[in-house]
Motif scaffolding. Structure first.
Motif, PDB file in Angstrom:
ATOM      1  N   ASP A 171       0.826  -1.189   0.000  1.00  0.00           N
ATOM      2  CA  ASP A 171       0.000   0.000   0.000  1.00  0.00           C
ATOM      3  C   ASP A 171       0.879   1.265   0.000  1.00  0.00           C
ATOM      4  O   ASP A 171       0.617   2.193  -0.741  1.00  0.00           O
ATOM      5  CB  ASP A 171      -0.893  -0.056   1.243  1.00  0.00           C
ATOM      6  N   ARG A 172       1.840   1.235   0.875  1.00  0.00           N
ATOM      7  CA  ARG A 172       2.749   2.371   0.963  1.00  0.00           C
ATOM      8  C   ARG A 172       3.564   2.491  -0.338  1.00  0.00           C
ATOM      9  O   ARG A 172       3.859   3.594  -0.795  1.00  0.00           O
ATOM     10  CB  ARG A 172       3.674   2.153   2.163  1.00  0.00           C
ATOM     11  N   GLU A 173       3.943   1.390  -0.922  1.00  0.00           N
ATOM     12  CA  GLU A 173       4.712   1.373  -2.161  1.00  0.00           C
ATOM     13  C   GLU A 173       3.904   1.989  -3.296  1.00  0.00           C
ATOM     14  O   GLU A 173       4.429   2.774  -4.113  1.00  0.00           O
ATOM     15  CB  GLU A 173       5.058  -0.088  -2.512  1.00  0.00           C
ATOM     16  N   VAL A 174       2.629   1.712  -3.334  1.00  0.00           N
ATOM     17  CA  VAL A 174       1.746   2.265  -4.358  1.00  0.00           C
ATOM     18  C   VAL A 174       1.653   3.780  -4.183  1.00  0.00           C
ATOM     19  O   VAL A 174       1.731   4.543  -5.141  1.00  0.00           O
ATOM     20  CB  VAL A 174       0.351   1.599  -4.285  1.00  0.00           C
ATOM     21  N   VAL A 175       1.508   4.204  -2.928  1.00  0.00           N
ATOM     22  CA  VAL A 175       1.411   5.640  -2.648  1.00  0.00           C
ATOM     23  C   VAL A 175       2.716   6.331  -3.029  1.00  0.00           C
ATOM     24  O   VAL A 175       2.709   7.417  -3.622  1.00  0.00           O
ATOM     25  CB  VAL A 175       1.061   5.869  -1.146  1.00  0.00           C
ATOM     26  N   GLU A 176       3.865   5.728  -2.749  1.00  0.00           N
ATOM     27  CA  GLU A 176       5.154   6.314  -3.103  1.00  0.00           C
ATOM     28  C   GLU A 176       5.303   6.417  -4.622  1.00  0.00           C
ATOM     29  O   GLU A 176       5.829   7.395  -5.139  1.00  0.00           O
ATOM     30  CB  GLU A 176       6.291   5.483  -2.488  1.00  0.00           C
ATOM     31  N   LYS A 177       4.848   5.371  -5.338  1.00  0.00           N
ATOM     32  CA  LYS A 177       4.905   5.405  -6.794  1.00  0.00           C
ATOM     33  C   LYS A 177       4.005   6.512  -7.330  1.00  0.00           C
ATOM     34  O   LYS A 177       4.385   7.248  -8.246  1.00  0.00           O
ATOM     35  CB  LYS A 177       4.488   4.052  -7.381  1.00  0.00           C
ATOM     36  N   GLN A 178       2.834   6.625  -6.740  1.00  0.00           N
ATOM     37  CA  GLN A 178       1.905   7.682  -7.176  1.00  0.00           C
ATOM     38  C   GLN A 178       2.506   9.059  -6.877  1.00  0.00           C
ATOM     39  O   GLN A 178       2.423   9.976  -7.693  1.00  0.00           O
ATOM     40  CB  GLN A 178       0.553   7.525  -6.478  1.00  0.00           C
ATOM     41  N   ASP A 179       3.105   9.175  -5.681  1.00  0.00           N
ATOM     42  CA  ASP A 179       3.755  10.445  -5.323  1.00  0.00           C
ATOM     43  C   ASP A 179       4.884  10.767  -6.301  1.00  0.00           C
ATOM     44  O   ASP A 179       5.057  11.909  -6.718  1.00  0.00           O
ATOM     45  CB  ASP A 179       4.298  10.378  -3.892  1.00  0.00           C
ATOM     46  N   ALA A 180       5.672   9.712  -6.651  1.00  0.00           N
ATOM     47  CA  ALA A 180       6.782   9.913  -7.577  1.00  0.00           C
ATOM     48  C   ALA A 180       6.258  10.361  -8.945  1.00  0.00           C
ATOM     49  O   ALA A 180       6.831  11.256  -9.591  1.00  0.00           O
ATOM     50  CB  ALA A 180       7.598   8.634  -7.703  1.00  0.00           C
ATOM     51  N   VAL A 181       5.153   9.763  -9.397  1.00  0.00           N
ATOM     52  CA  VAL A 181       4.555  10.150 -10.674  1.00  0.00           C
ATOM     53  C   VAL A 181       4.081  11.597 -10.610  1.00  0.00           C
ATOM     54  O   VAL A 181       4.313  12.399 -11.520  1.00  0.00           O
ATOM     55  CB  VAL A 181       3.404   9.184 -11.049  1.00  0.00           C
ATOM     56  N   VAL A 182       3.431  11.936  -9.510  1.00  0.00           N
ATOM     57  CA  VAL A 182       2.917  13.304  -9.345  1.00  0.00           C
ATOM     58  C   VAL A 182       4.081  14.298  -9.273  1.00  0.00           C
ATOM     59  O   VAL A 182       4.057  15.351  -9.921  1.00  0.00           O
ATOM     60  CB  VAL A 182       2.004  13.413  -8.097  1.00  0.00           C
ATOM     61  N   ILE A 183       5.127  13.976  -8.534  1.00  0.00           N
ATOM     62  CA  ILE A 183       6.290  14.858  -8.405  1.00  0.00           C
ATOM     63  C   ILE A 183       6.962  15.033  -9.780  1.00  0.00           C
ATOM     64  O   ILE A 183       7.333  16.143 -10.170  1.00  0.00           O
ATOM     65  CB  ILE A 183       7.275  14.307  -7.348  1.00  0.00           C
ATOM     66  N   ASP A 184       7.104  13.931 -10.512  1.00  0.00           N
ATOM     67  CA  ASP A 184       7.687  13.992 -11.852  1.00  0.00           C
ATOM     68  C   ASP A 184       6.840  14.886 -12.754  1.00  0.00           C
ATOM     69  O   ASP A 184       7.368  15.732 -13.485  1.00  0.00           O
ATOM     70  CB  ASP A 184       7.805  12.583 -12.434  1.00  0.00           C
ATOM     71  N   TRP A 185       5.543  14.695 -12.688  1.00  0.00           N
ATOM     72  CA  TRP A 185       4.632  15.506 -13.504  1.00  0.00           C
ATOM     73  C   TRP A 185       4.754  16.971 -13.125  1.00  0.00           C
ATOM     74  O   TRP A 185       4.814  17.858 -13.982  1.00  0.00           O
ATOM     75  CB  TRP A 185       3.195  14.997 -13.326  1.00  0.00           C
TER      76      TRP A 185
END
Length: 111
Positions: free
Chosen positions: A1-15
């Motif tokens: 769950d935390r890994e998914v949130v980190e990936k989503q955060d990374a995608v958002v930060i990249d965007w």
């Protein structure tokens, strides 16, 4: 769950980073466009001023050409008058000479 949130955060930060870079590029382009627009406006004003000066100079040239034509006409008239006066003087001198010769008065040679 935390890994998914980190990936989503990374995608958002990249965007967000890409959007920030794109935003910087757009700001630079807008500044360049604004500078170009100011230059264009300044040049348009200068062009209008130069065109007005050109029109004024053309009018002055036209007036000077008219004055020159008038002066040329007056010069020709003066020359014609001078030639006429010279001819009249020569005629009178000739008549005077003939009168002196008829009276037997010695006539000096004029050049």
């Amino acid at each position: 769950d935390r890994e998914v949130v980190e990936k989503q955060d990374a995608v958002v930060i990249d965007w967000l980073e890409r959007m920030s870079e794109q935003n910087e590029k757009m700001v630079k382009e807008l500044r360049r466009y604004t500078t170009v627009q100011k230059d264009y406006t300044r040049l348009a004003k200068e062009e209008a001023k130069v065109r007005a000066e050109n029109t004024q100079l053309k009018e002055q040239l036209h007036k000077l050409e008219e004055e020159l034509d008038e002066l040329e006409s007056k010069r020709k008239q003066v020359q014609d008058n001078q030639a006429s006066l010279d001819a009249q003087c020569q005629d009178k001198l000739k008549v005077l000479k003939e009168g002196l010769v008829r009276e037997g008065v010695p006539v000096p040679q004029l050049s």
